[in-house]
Design a protein around this motif. Structure first.
Motif, mmCIF file in Angstrom:
data_model
loop_
_atom_site.group_PDB
_atom_site.id
_atom_site.type_symbol
_atom_site.label_atom_id
_atom_site.label_comp_id
_atom_site.label_asym_id
_atom_site.label_seq_id
_atom_site.Cartn_x
_atom_site.Cartn_y
_atom_site.Cartn_z
ATOM 1 N N ALA A 57 0.807 -1.218 0.000
ATOM 2 C CA ALA A 57 0.000 0.000 0.000
ATOM 3 C C ALA A 57 0.842 1.271 0.000
ATOM 4 N N HIS A 58 2.150 1.155 0.178
ATOM 5 C CA HIS A 58 2.968 2.365 0.219
ATOM 6 C C HIS A 58 3.129 2.965 -1.183
ATOM 7 N N ASP A 59 3.810 4.037 -1.269
ATOM 8 C CA ASP A 59 3.993 4.772 -2.520
ATOM 9 C C ASP A 59 4.815 3.952 -3.517
ATOM 10 N N PRO A 60 4.203 3.480 -4.622
ATOM 11 C CA PRO A 60 4.941 2.675 -5.598
ATOM 12 C C PRO A 60 6.063 3.452 -6.286
ATOM 13 N N ALA A 61 5.962 4.759 -6.319
ATOM 14 C CA ALA A 61 7.027 5.567 -6.923
ATOM 15 C C ALA A 61 8.324 5.414 -6.129
ATOM 16 N N ALA A 62 8.226 5.121 -4.846
ATOM 17 C CA ALA A 62 9.423 4.929 -4.024
ATOM 18 C C ALA A 62 10.214 3.716 -4.499
ATOM 19 N N ASP A 63 9.519 2.657 -4.922
ATOM 20 C CA ASP A 63 10.215 1.474 -5.428
ATOM 21 C C ASP A 63 10.873 1.755 -6.777
ATOM 22 N N GLU A 64 10.210 2.533 -7.617
ATOM 23 C CA GLU A 64 10.834 2.929 -8.880
ATOM 24 C C GLU A 64 12.061 3.784 -8.604
ATOM 25 N N ASP A 65 11.988 4.639 -7.600
ATOM 26 C CA ASP A 65 13.154 5.452 -7.225
ATOM 27 C C ASP A 65 14.316 4.585 -6.764
ATOM 28 N N LYS A 66 14.018 3.484 -6.053
ATOM 29 C CA LYS A 66 15.070 2.555 -5.641
ATOM 30 C C LYS A 66 15.772 1.971 -6.856
ATOM 31 N N LEU A 67 14.987 1.621 -7.873
ATOM 32 C CA LEU A 67 15.584 1.088 -9.102
ATOM 33 C C LEU A 67 16.420 2.156 -9.804
ATOM 34 N N ARG A 68 15.923 3.398 -9.850
ATOM 35 C CA ARG A 68 16.680 4.477 -10.494
ATOM 36 C C ARG A 68 18.006 4.738 -9.772
ATOM 37 N N THR A 69 17.966 4.739 -8.458
ATOM 38 C CA THR A 69 19.182 4.942 -7.673
ATOM 39 C C THR A 69 20.165 3.800 -7.901
ATOM 40 N N ALA A 70 19.657 2.566 -7.893
ATOM 41 C CA ALA A 70 20.515 1.398 -8.129
ATOM 42 C C ALA A 70 21.105 1.439 -9.530
ATOM 43 N N ALA A 71 20.312 1.847 -10.511
ATOM 44 C CA ALA A 71 20.817 1.932 -11.883
ATOM 45 C C ALA A 71 21.946 2.947 -11.971
ATOM 46 N N ALA A 72 21.738 4.108 -11.393
ATOM 47 C CA ALA A 72 22.769 5.148 -11.440
ATOM 48 C C ALA A 72 24.051 4.694 -10.747
ATOM 49 N N SER A 73 23.913 4.012 -9.609
ATOM 50 C CA SER A 73 25.104 3.568 -8.881
ATOM 51 C C SER A 73 25.854 2.461 -9.623
ATOM 52 N N ARG A 74 25.168 1.771 -10.531
ATOM 53 C CA ARG A 74 25.792 0.713 -11.324
ATOM 54 C C ARG A 74 26.217 1.196 -12.712
ATOM 55 N N GLY A 75 25.996 2.472 -12.990
ATOM 56 C CA GLY A 75 26.436 3.035 -14.264
ATOM 57 C C GLY A 75 25.463 2.849 -15.417
ATOM 58 N N TYR A 76 24.154 2.750 -15.110
ATOM 59 C CA TYR A 76 23.121 2.589 -16.133
ATOM 60 C C TYR A 76 22.181 3.784 -16.142
ATOM 61 N N ALA A 77 21.563 4.004 -17.269
ATOM 62 C CA ALA A 77 20.426 4.908 -17.380
ATOM 63 C C ALA A 77 19.186 4.030 -17.351
ATOM 64 N N LEU A 78 18.280 4.256 -16.411
ATOM 65 C CA LEU A 78 17.081 3.430 -16.303
ATOM 66 C C LEU A 78 16.006 3.968 -17.229
ATOM 67 N N GLY A 79 15.525 3.104 -18.106
ATOM 68 C CA GLY A 79 14.421 3.445 -18.999
ATOM 69 C C GLY A 79 13.099 3.131 -18.314
ATOM 70 N N THR A 80 12.200 2.567 -19.053
ATOM 71 C CA THR A 80 10.874 2.222 -18.552
ATOM 72 C C THR A 80 10.950 1.189 -17.437
ATOM 73 N N VAL A 81 10.103 1.366 -16.443
ATOM 74 C CA VAL A 81 9.925 0.342 -15.411
ATOM 75 C C VAL A 81 8.615 -0.364 -15.756
ATOM 76 N N PHE A 82 8.719 -1.635 -16.117
ATOM 77 C CA PHE A 82 7.558 -2.426 -16.488
ATOM 78 C C PHE A 82 6.881 -2.916 -15.222
ATOM 79 N N ARG A 83 5.579 -2.647 -15.108
ATOM 80 C CA ARG A 83 4.800 -2.982 -13.914
ATOM 81 C C ARG A 83 3.865 -4.138 -14.243
ATOM 82 N N GLU A 84 3.981 -5.206 -13.451
ATOM 83 C CA GLU A 84 3.180 -6.410 -13.660
ATOM 84 C C GLU A 84 2.013 -6.426 -12.690
#
Length: 107
Positions: A19-46
């Motif tokens: 029930a928490h803010d789903p944008a926070a999980d996308e932000d976790k992926l964006r932060t992880a991508a940046a720290s690994r040297g990637y540009a994060l594109g679309t986040v596919f939601r299932e």
């Protein structure tokens, strides 16, 4: 001159976000991508897991990885588990069909 980072995509299951803010999980992926040297594109939601078929958003993710020649998918730990399709099958489909690999991020 600006260097372009390699592209990665994200994958999240809505039923595991809670029930928490789903944008926070996308932000976790964006932060992880940046720290690994990637540009994060679309986040596919299932949506909630389907019945024994490949999950539809996962199929779209594989298609997009092939189209864009992206080789990395970031997801939160556990988001490929607990579906009708085994995690190993999903990882293999992504590898064989798109030459891409999963990197799981601790939530």
């Amino acid at each position: 001159m600006t260097t372009l980072l390699p592209l990665a995509y994200g994958y999240l299951r809505d039923d595991l976000l809670g029930a928490h803010d789903p944008a926070a999980d996308e932000d976790k992926l964006r932060t992880a991508a940046a720290s690994r040297g990637y540009a994060l594109g679309t986040v596919f939601r299932e949506p909630a897991p389907q019945n024994g078929m490949l999950p539809p958003a996962f199929v779209e993710l594989v298609r997009e990885c092939r189209r864009s020649d992206a080789h990395t998918v970031l997801t939160l730990n556990g988001h490929l588990s607990g579906m009708c399709i085994c995690r190993m099958v999903l990882v293999a489909v992504l590898d064989v069909r798109a030459d891409a690999a999963i990197q799981e991020i601790e939530p």
